[in-house]
Structures are given as C-alpha cells and as structure tokens.
Design an enzyme around this catalytic site. Structure first.
Site, short mmCIF file in Angstrom:
data_model
loop_
_atom_site.label_atom_id
_atom_site.label_comp_id
_atom_site.label_asym_id
_atom_site.label_seq_id
_atom_site.Cartn_x
_atom_site.Cartn_y
_atom_site.Cartn_z
N ASP A 9 -31.40 -30.19 -44.60
CA ASP A 9 -31.54 -29.76 -45.98
C ASP A 9 -30.95 -28.35 -46.04
O ASP A 9 -30.84 -27.68 -45.01
CB ASP A 9 -33.03 -29.75 -46.37
CG ASP A 9 -33.26 -29.12 -47.72
OD1 ASP A 9 -32.64 -29.57 -48.69
OD2 ASP A 9 -34.06 -28.18 -47.79
N ASP A 11 -31.46 -25.31 -48.74
CA ASP A 11 -32.35 -24.20 -49.05
C ASP A 11 -33.68 -24.34 -48.32
O ASP A 11 -34.36 -25.36 -48.43
CB ASP A 11 -32.63 -24.15 -50.55
CG ASP A 11 -31.37 -23.85 -51.36
OD1 ASP A 11 -30.58 -23.01 -50.91
OD2 ASP A 11 -31.17 -24.47 -52.42
N ASP A 168 -37.56 -28.89 -45.27
CA ASP A 168 -38.75 -28.07 -45.53
C ASP A 168 -39.54 -28.55 -46.73
O ASP A 168 -40.36 -27.82 -47.28
CB ASP A 168 -38.35 -26.60 -45.73
CG ASP A 168 -37.68 -26.37 -47.08
OD1 ASP A 168 -36.83 -27.20 -47.47
OD2 ASP A 168 -38.00 -25.37 -47.75
#
Length: 223
Positions: A9, A11, A168
């Site tokens: 991922d 960000d 995250d």
C-alpha cells in the site's frame, strides 16, 4: 509456494505522506485566519482520505454547506504539493534494496488516484524501480475488493499465493486475503486510535519495515 513479489500500500505503509497533508490543512486554516490544530488530529484521519481530513481540520461535516468547496480546494492544493514533504518511512529504502537484491519483484497497490500516486513515485525515484502501480483508475472496485490485487498479480503473471501484500489498513488485508495473497499488517502507519491491526486477520503484524526481513526470509525458504 515460494515468494516472488512484495506489493505495498502507498500512504502509511511505503510512504509517510502525512507531512504534506498536514501542511496543506494548516495552510488552509491560516488563510482563513484560524489557528493551527494539533498535527496528530490530522495524521489520525489520513486513512479516511480528503473527506476525513477536511472534516477534522474545519470541524465540518460532508453534508454541511461549504464542505465540498473545502474538499476540492484541498485536492487542488495536494495536486500541486503532493511530494514536497512525503518520504519513505524509516527502513523502507533498505528493505526495498534487500527485496531487489533477492531478485524479488515489488510494486504498489493503492487507493490513491493515479494523478497523485504517479508523480509521487516519480519524484521520489521509485517509479523506475517499482514493477507495477495499481490505482483506482485501473479498476472498477477499489480495496477492500480483491480486484486491484488480482489485477496486479495478473499483470505480473504471478500466482497470488506467491505474493505478499503489506498494508496499514483493514481494507488492505481484506483485499489481499480475498485475492489469495499472503498479508502483512504494519502498526507504524496511519492507524485510527480506535483500531488495532492485530485484529485484522493478517498473516503477520510488524511494527517496523525492517521486521519484514524475517518474513521474507521465511517465505523465500518455504518455511
């Protein structure tokens, strides 16, 4: 099955983009004669995107008058300043070098639109190293749907079982699991205070990018 690729991922996993978001939010407040707010308040909302950050920054709701104008202004400012303060998280540069030296493929699967994601990758010198960049522009359904992950695996000609997806957010883990990849949740990213990555059902949870070294070593040896 032996590991062949690591997908990230963007960000909160690969890149710490919060400083740019925070700078934009504070600048928008300053332009309106408002005092700065605590940076943590903005950082805690990054995973919710522009809507969540505008809501937090101005204590306004999406249905309120003026909200959409603020959201569009936020996005316009971000288009111009999307890679000013953004940097890879501590340990990511070293991790990517080790992934490359192990002859593994790595790439990015993100819910960030291509118009932001592509220039960021280019300005940070990651575009030419990344094997793939999948954004919402490339699919009909974004994460947590498995479509982005399945598209990445298809374009890389890889069995999903040979791929590790690192994220995250619960959406990352759900997308990876539904696509059949291995999954790693990171706790250093933009985790909402009420959330707990250890409850997402990921195959492994790490607190620092370099903790993924051990995960990769086990996957490479088939342990």
């Amino acid at each position: 099955m032996r590991l062949r690729a690591v997908l990230f991922d963007m960000d909160g996993t690969l890149l710490d983009s919060a400083p740019d978001f925070i700078a934009i939010c504070q600048a928008m407040r300053a332009d309106r004669g408002l005092e700065p707010i605590a940076e943590k308040l903005i950082r805690d909302q990054v995973s919710g995107g522009a809507r969540a950050m505008v809501t937090c920054t101005f204590a306004i709701q999406p249905e309120d008058q003026g909200f959409e104008a603020l959201r569009l202004e936020f996005l316009e400012r971000y288009q111009e300043h999307c890679a000013v303060l953004t940097r890879p998280f501590d340990g990511i540069d070293e991790l990517l070098a080790e992934i490359e030296s192990a002859k593994l493929i790595w790439g990015v699967v993100t819910n960030k639109p291509l118009r932001f994601a592509e220039p960021i990758m280019q300005r940070l010198g990651l575009a030419e190293r990344s094997a793939i960049l999948i954004c919402p522009d490339h699919v009909t359904r974004s994460k947590p749907d498995p479509e982005p992950m399945l598209l990445a695996c298809s374009q890389l000609n890889l069995d999903p079982a040979s791929v590790l997806f690192v994220g995250d957010d619960l959406r990352d883990i759900e997308s990876g699991r539904a696509a059949g990849t291995r999954t790693a949740a990171v706790t250093y990213g933009y985790i909402h205070p009420d959330d707990n990555p250890r409850n997402w059902g990921a195959d492994v949870v790490v607190e620092h990018p370099l903790e993924l070294r051990a995960v990769l070593e086990r996957a490479l040896c088939g342990c």
